[in-house]
Design a protein around this motif. Sequence first.
Motif, PDB file in Angstrom:
ATOM      1  N   THR B   3       0.816  -1.220   0.000  1.00 25.37           N
ATOM      2  CA  THR B   3       0.000   0.000   0.000  1.00 25.37           C
ATOM      3  C   THR B   3       0.846   1.264   0.000  1.00 25.37           C
ATOM      4  O   THR B   3       0.547   2.223  -0.720  1.00 25.37           O
ATOM      5  CB  THR B   3      -0.939  -0.016   1.212  1.00 25.37           C
ATOM      6  OG1 THR B   3      -1.631  -1.261   1.224  1.00 25.37           O
ATOM      7  CG2 THR B   3      -1.940   1.106   1.141  1.00 25.37           C
ATOM      8  N   GLY B   7       0.851   4.513  -2.450  1.00 24.80           N
ATOM      9  CA  GLY B   7       0.724   5.851  -1.886  1.00 24.80           C
ATOM     10  C   GLY B   7       1.788   6.787  -2.444  1.00 24.80           C
ATOM     11  O   GLY B   7       1.490   7.929  -2.828  1.00 24.80           O
ATOM     12  N   GLY B  10       1.101   7.570  -6.032  1.00 28.71           N
ATOM     13  CA  GLY B  10      -0.014   8.518  -6.113  1.00 28.71           C
ATOM     14  C   GLY B  10       0.427   9.950  -5.900  1.00 28.71           C
ATOM     15  O   GLY B  10      -0.021  10.866  -6.609  1.00 28.71           O
ATOM     16  N   ARG B  73       1.905   4.873 -13.729  1.00 27.72           N
ATOM     17  CA  ARG B  73       0.530   5.386 -13.833  1.00 27.72           C
ATOM     18  C   ARG B  73      -0.458   4.251 -14.086  1.00 27.72           C
ATOM     19  O   ARG B  73      -1.545   4.212 -13.500  1.00 27.72           O
ATOM     20  CB  ARG B  73       0.440   6.420 -14.959  1.00 27.72           C
ATOM     21  CG  ARG B  73      -0.140   7.765 -14.516  1.00 27.72           C
ATOM     22  CD  ARG B  73      -0.281   8.729 -15.694  1.00 27.72           C
ATOM     23  NE  ARG B  73       0.916   8.723 -16.536  1.00 27.72           N
ATOM     24  CZ  ARG B  73       1.940   9.560 -16.384  1.00 27.72           C
ATOM     25  NH1 ARG B  73       1.915  10.475 -15.443  1.00 27.72           N
ATOM     26  NH2 ARG B  73       2.994   9.474 -17.182  1.00 27.72           N
ATOM     27  N   LEU B  76      -1.087   2.377 -10.908  1.00 27.23           N
ATOM     28  CA  LEU B  76      -1.971   3.151 -10.035  1.00 27.23           C
ATOM     29  C   LEU B  76      -3.436   2.968 -10.425  1.00 27.23           C
ATOM     30  O   LEU B  76      -4.297   2.734  -9.571  1.00 27.23           O
ATOM     31  CB  LEU B  76      -1.639   4.632 -10.148  1.00 27.23           C
ATOM     32  CG  LEU B  76      -0.721   5.249  -9.112  1.00 27.23           C
ATOM     33  CD1 LEU B  76      -0.586   6.730  -9.370  1.00 27.23           C
ATOM     34  CD2 LEU B  76      -1.247   4.994  -7.709  1.00 27.23           C
ATOM     35  N   ARG B  77      -3.711   3.067 -11.709  1.00 23.97           N
ATOM     36  CA  ARG B  77      -5.098   2.942 -12.184  1.00 23.97           C
ATOM     37  C   ARG B  77      -5.655   1.570 -11.855  1.00 23.97           C
ATOM     38  O   ARG B  77      -6.808   1.424 -11.469  1.00 23.97           O
ATOM     39  CB  ARG B  77      -5.150   3.174 -13.696  1.00 23.97           C
ATOM     40  CG  ARG B  77      -4.944   4.621 -14.084  1.00 23.97           C
ATOM     41  CD  ARG B  77      -5.764   5.018 -15.296  1.00 23.97           C
ATOM     42  NE  ARG B  77      -5.465   6.403 -15.641  1.00 23.97           N
ATOM     43  CZ  ARG B  77      -4.404   6.795 -16.340  1.00 23.97           C
ATOM     44  NH1 ARG B  77      -3.538   5.894 -16.782  1.00 23.97           N
ATOM     45  NH2 ARG B  77      -4.209   8.072 -16.594  1.00 23.97           N
ATOM     46  N   TRP B  79      -4.657  -0.398  -9.412  1.00 29.96           N
ATOM     47  CA  TRP B  79      -4.817  -0.459  -7.955  1.00 29.96           C
ATOM     48  C   TRP B  79      -6.127   0.191  -7.506  1.00 29.96           C
ATOM     49  O   TRP B  79      -6.834  -0.356  -6.658  1.00 29.96           O
ATOM     50  CB  TRP B  79      -3.623   0.245  -7.307  1.00 29.96           C
ATOM     51  CG  TRP B  79      -3.727   0.526  -5.849  1.00 29.96           C
ATOM     52  CD1 TRP B  79      -3.815  -0.374  -4.834  1.00 29.96           C
ATOM     53  CD2 TRP B  79      -3.716   1.826  -5.228  1.00 29.96           C
ATOM     54  NE1 TRP B  79      -3.857   0.285  -3.625  1.00 29.96           N
ATOM     55  CE2 TRP B  79      -3.789   1.622  -3.837  1.00 29.96           C
ATOM     56  CE3 TRP B  79      -3.622   3.132  -5.710  1.00 29.96           C
ATOM     57  CZ2 TRP B  79      -3.793   2.687  -2.926  1.00 29.96           C
ATOM     58  CZ3 TRP B  79      -3.622   4.175  -4.804  1.00 29.96           C
ATOM     59  CH2 TRP B  79      -3.708   3.961  -3.441  1.00 29.96           C
ATOM     60  N   LEU B  80      -6.477   1.321  -8.128  1.00 32.20           N
ATOM     61  CA  LEU B  80      -7.706   2.033  -7.764  1.00 32.20           C
ATOM     62  C   LEU B  80      -8.944   1.162  -7.946  1.00 32.20           C
ATOM     63  O   LEU B  80      -9.923   1.291  -7.210  1.00 32.20           O
ATOM     64  CB  LEU B  80      -7.850   3.303  -8.607  1.00 32.20           C
ATOM     65  CG  LEU B  80      -7.001   4.486  -8.148  1.00 32.20           C
ATOM     66  CD1 LEU B  80      -6.909   5.539  -9.228  1.00 32.20           C
ATOM     67  CD2 LEU B  80      -7.549   5.076  -6.870  1.00 32.20           C
ATOM     68  N   ALA B  81      -8.889   0.265  -8.911  1.00 33.58           N
ATOM     69  CA  ALA B  81     -10.057  -0.574  -9.212  1.00 33.58           C
ATOM     70  C   ALA B  81     -10.079  -1.858  -8.391  1.00 33.58           C
ATOM     71  O   ALA B  81     -11.083  -2.550  -8.348  1.00 33.58           O
ATOM     72  CB  ALA B  81     -10.075  -0.897 -10.697  1.00 33.58           C
ATOM     73  N   ARG B  82      -8.960  -2.162  -7.738  1.00 31.84           N
ATOM     74  CA  ARG B  82      -8.910  -3.388  -6.924  1.00 31.84           C
ATOM     75  C   ARG B  82      -9.544  -3.158  -5.560  1.00 31.84           C
ATOM     76  O   ARG B  82      -9.630  -2.012  -5.106  1.00 31.84           O
ATOM     77  CB  ARG B  82      -7.446  -3.837  -6.759  1.00 31.84           C
ATOM     78  CG  ARG B  82      -6.883  -4.485  -8.031  1.00 31.84           C
ATOM     79  CD  ARG B  82      -5.832  -5.521  -7.679  1.00 31.84           C
ATOM     80  NE  ARG B  82      -4.734  -4.938  -6.905  1.00 31.84           N
ATOM     81  CZ  ARG B  82      -3.621  -4.418  -7.441  1.00 31.84           C
ATOM     82  NH1 ARG B  82      -3.454  -4.413  -8.735  1.00 31.84           N
ATOM     83  NH2 ARG B  82      -2.678  -3.925  -6.665  1.00 31.84           N
ATOM     84  N   PRO B  83      -9.978  -4.233  -4.880  1.00 32.61           N
ATOM     85  CA  PRO B  83     -10.616  -4.065  -3.570  1.00 32.61           C
ATOM     86  C   PRO B  83      -9.711  -3.341  -2.576  1.00 32.61           C
ATOM     87  O   PRO B  83      -8.497  -3.563  -2.567  1.00 32.61           O
ATOM     88  CB  PRO B  83     -10.873  -5.504  -3.097  1.00 32.61           C
ATOM     89  CG  PRO B  83     -10.638  -6.388  -4.250  1.00 32.61           C
ATOM     90  CD  PRO B  83      -9.913  -5.652  -5.306  1.00 32.61           C
ATOM     91  N   THR B  84     -10.321  -2.509  -1.768  1.00 30.61           N
ATOM     92  CA  THR B  84      -9.579  -1.690  -0.809  1.00 30.61           C
ATOM     93  C   THR B  84      -9.482  -2.402   0.535  1.00 30.61           C
ATOM     94  O   THR B  84     -10.472  -2.914   1.040  1.00 30.61           O
ATOM     95  CB  THR B  84     -10.305  -0.353  -0.619  1.00 30.61           C
ATOM     96  OG1 THR B  84     -10.523   0.238  -1.890  1.00 30.61           O
ATOM     97  CG2 THR B  84      -9.490   0.590   0.251  1.00 30.61           C
ATOM     98  N   GLY B  85      -8.281  -2.428   1.097  1.00 34.65           N
ATOM     99  CA  GLY B  85      -8.081  -3.048   2.407  1.00 34.65           C
ATOM    100  C   GLY B  85      -8.799  -2.288   3.501  1.00 34.65           C
ATOM    101  O   GLY B  85      -9.014  -1.085   3.377  1.00 34.65           O
TER     102      GLY B  85
END
Lengths: 180, 180
Positions: B3, B7, B10, B73, B76-77, B79-85
């Motif tokens: 994570t 970060g 990002g 980049r 990052l994109r 990761w944004l679509a993957r489930p959030t911890g």
Amino acid sequence: MNTLAYGLLGLVAKMPSSGYDLMLQLQPFWQAKHSQIYPLLAKLEQEDYLEFTRVLQTDRPDKKVYSITDKGRAALREWLARPTGEPVFRDELSLKAYCLWLTDRATARKLFEEREELNQEHLSMYENFLAELEQACEGRPENPSSPYFGEYILLTRAVNSIREELNWCRWVIGMLDKQS
Amino acid sequence: MNTLAYGLLGLVAKMPSSGYDLMLQLQPFWQAKHSQIYPLLAKLEQEDYLEFTRVLQTDRPDKKVYSITDKGRAALREWLARPTGEPVFRDELSLKAYCLWLTDRATARKLFEEREELNQEHLSMYENFLAELEQACEGRPENPSSPYFGEYILLTRAVNSIREELNWCRWVIGMLDKQS
DNA sequence: CTGGTCATGTAATGAGTTACATGATTGA
DNA sequence: TCAATCATGTAACTCATTACATGACCAG
């Protein structure tokens, strides 16, 4: 002796419990897996902060029920008077929020909807805990001398902060919906 | 890729920065020391998520300014679509609150007064950040397409939750003062 | 008969903190 | 002159997660 160790002492001080039980009780306030708890309990027992008795059960596995010693209670009192470490909050959603501009509305929306749902679940859970507590202590948890006082103020904080994060999610979703 | 790595990506995606700078920017949302950040940046650079240029300075030490690559980049994109911890909150004060009944009023009171003070400091800090942001983007951070949107919603959440914890501290202190 | 809860433990790995190391500039 | 800020790094250690291991009971 780390913070988790004191947390365990604190729980045991109130009521003798098994490692499994302590793990569950601790979850709301300090996330720790059983693999961290069991060895710590063994260490605390070896160093005479805790003691245990093996409780045999017929329908379920036997368990070790730990209770606190005088040395443990003394350590706890000392810890309470020492400076408190700053809280640590780590939320992957914050980091994702930072680069929302890189993605589309749908992905962004989903992020906050999932968190909204999580908060909804947590909210009803903690509201139940609080209601149970209020029943258990016959309506006087606001008395700081009551053994329920600590739990009462913690659950109150939890409910408030969850409720607020829930509103925050809805506020964000509302903005994401406006086609500006 | 953990994570923290995302970060950092990002932050760099928004603006090329040095490791030192990233550490400071990251503090409010993810506490990490420089000793964790520098090696990670080196690793991300080796794996082509980031690249850096050495910027020579006269009055201060030279620095490495990192910027994001296309690979970074893309990561990052994704990761944004993957489930959030789920978020992790660890607060020693919660554990202490649990065994307040073991100690005297004065010790208990001090615990919450110290937290009250901490929150007071944080509150004015974050309120300033928010005010600066509102100036910087000429009053339209509520637009989800704005690159400031993420920061705006995060700072808003921070201010709200700090304000609430502050009120909570005062509420607790009020109860501790009543000689019941 | 599959998955969840109860129950305890160890081993391997990953994440995070503290300490070690260096060094110039600036403000109190 | 002392401490803070800027700036980067490594080494040692502790803390935390995931995976490995076992096994009975109960509900769907």
